[in-house]
Design a protein around this motif. Structure first.
Motif, mmCIF file in Angstrom:
data_model
loop_
_atom_site.group_PDB
_atom_site.id
_atom_site.type_symbol
_atom_site.label_atom_id
_atom_site.label_comp_id
_atom_site.label_asym_id
_atom_site.label_seq_id
_atom_site.Cartn_x
_atom_site.Cartn_y
_atom_site.Cartn_z
ATOM 1 N N THR A 60 0.831 -1.208 0.000
ATOM 2 C CA THR A 60 0.000 0.000 0.000
ATOM 3 C C THR A 60 0.860 1.249 0.000
ATOM 4 N N TRP A 61 1.947 1.223 0.740
ATOM 5 C CA TRP A 61 2.857 2.361 0.794
ATOM 6 C C TRP A 61 3.468 2.624 -0.581
ATOM 7 N N VAL A 62 3.886 1.561 -1.261
ATOM 8 C CA VAL A 62 4.476 1.725 -2.593
ATOM 9 C C VAL A 62 3.439 2.223 -3.590
ATOM 10 N N GLN A 63 2.216 1.720 -3.512
ATOM 11 C CA GLN A 63 1.192 2.093 -4.475
ATOM 12 C C GLN A 63 0.674 3.521 -4.264
ATOM 13 N N THR A 64 0.533 3.933 -3.002
ATOM 14 C CA THR A 64 -0.048 5.257 -2.733
ATOM 15 C C THR A 64 0.992 6.333 -2.466
ATOM 16 N N GLY A 65 2.167 5.941 -2.026
ATOM 17 C CA GLY A 65 3.198 6.914 -1.703
ATOM 18 C C GLY A 65 3.063 7.505 -0.299
ATOM 19 N N THR A 66 2.087 7.059 0.457
ATOM 20 C CA THR A 66 1.915 7.525 1.821
ATOM 21 C C THR A 66 1.907 6.322 2.768
ATOM 22 N N TRP A 67 2.483 6.528 3.947
ATOM 23 C CA TRP A 67 2.540 5.460 4.939
ATOM 24 C C TRP A 67 1.133 5.250 5.506
ATOM 25 N N PRO A 68 0.598 4.039 5.431
ATOM 26 C CA PRO A 68 -0.804 3.814 5.800
ATOM 27 C C PRO A 68 -1.118 3.918 7.294
ATOM 28 N N LEU A 69 -0.124 3.852 8.160
ATOM 29 C CA LEU A 69 -0.409 3.856 9.587
ATOM 30 C C LEU A 69 -0.562 5.243 10.182
ATOM 31 N N TRP A 70 -0.189 6.277 9.475
ATOM 32 C CA TRP A 70 -0.292 7.610 10.072
ATOM 33 C C TRP A 70 -1.394 8.374 9.449
#
Length: 98
Positions: free
Chosen positions: A88-98
């Motif tokens: 998810t991080w690679v696909q969206t460019g944002t860290w999903p936990l924050w």
């Protein structure tokens, strides 16, 4: 004649499978409480920490086979969650936990 040394509490396959199934159900049950990936990751981390404490108690005072099964289930659950977070991080460019 040489002495025969035996393990006082041997690890048996049914006990490992019981720990694996129980911890898998534990993680899946808490995972269903989440609405998104971030919530799933936090629930999995918390449920895994509780299961890890139970595995430590079983390792010291109970069945080490069940503790091993719990450890395997946690390894699978936490690593698959880490892979999902990474993808998810690679696909969206944002860290999903924050």
């Amino acid at each position: 004649m040489r002495p025969t040394l035996r393990e006082p509490y041997p690890v048996r396959v049914p006990a490992v499978l019981a720990g694996l199934a129980g911890a898998g159900a534990w993680l899946a049950g808490f995972g269903t409480l989440a609405a998104d990936l971030a919530g799933y990751a936090w629930w999995t981390l918390g449920a895994g920490a509780a299961a890890w404490l139970a595995a430590l108690a079983l390792l010291r005072h109970g069945d080490r086979g069940v503790a091993a099964g719990i450890a395997v289930a946690l390894a699978i659950g936490w690593s698959s969650t880490a892979v999902a977070l990474g993808v998810t991080w690679v696909q969206t460019g944002t860290w999903p936990l924050w």
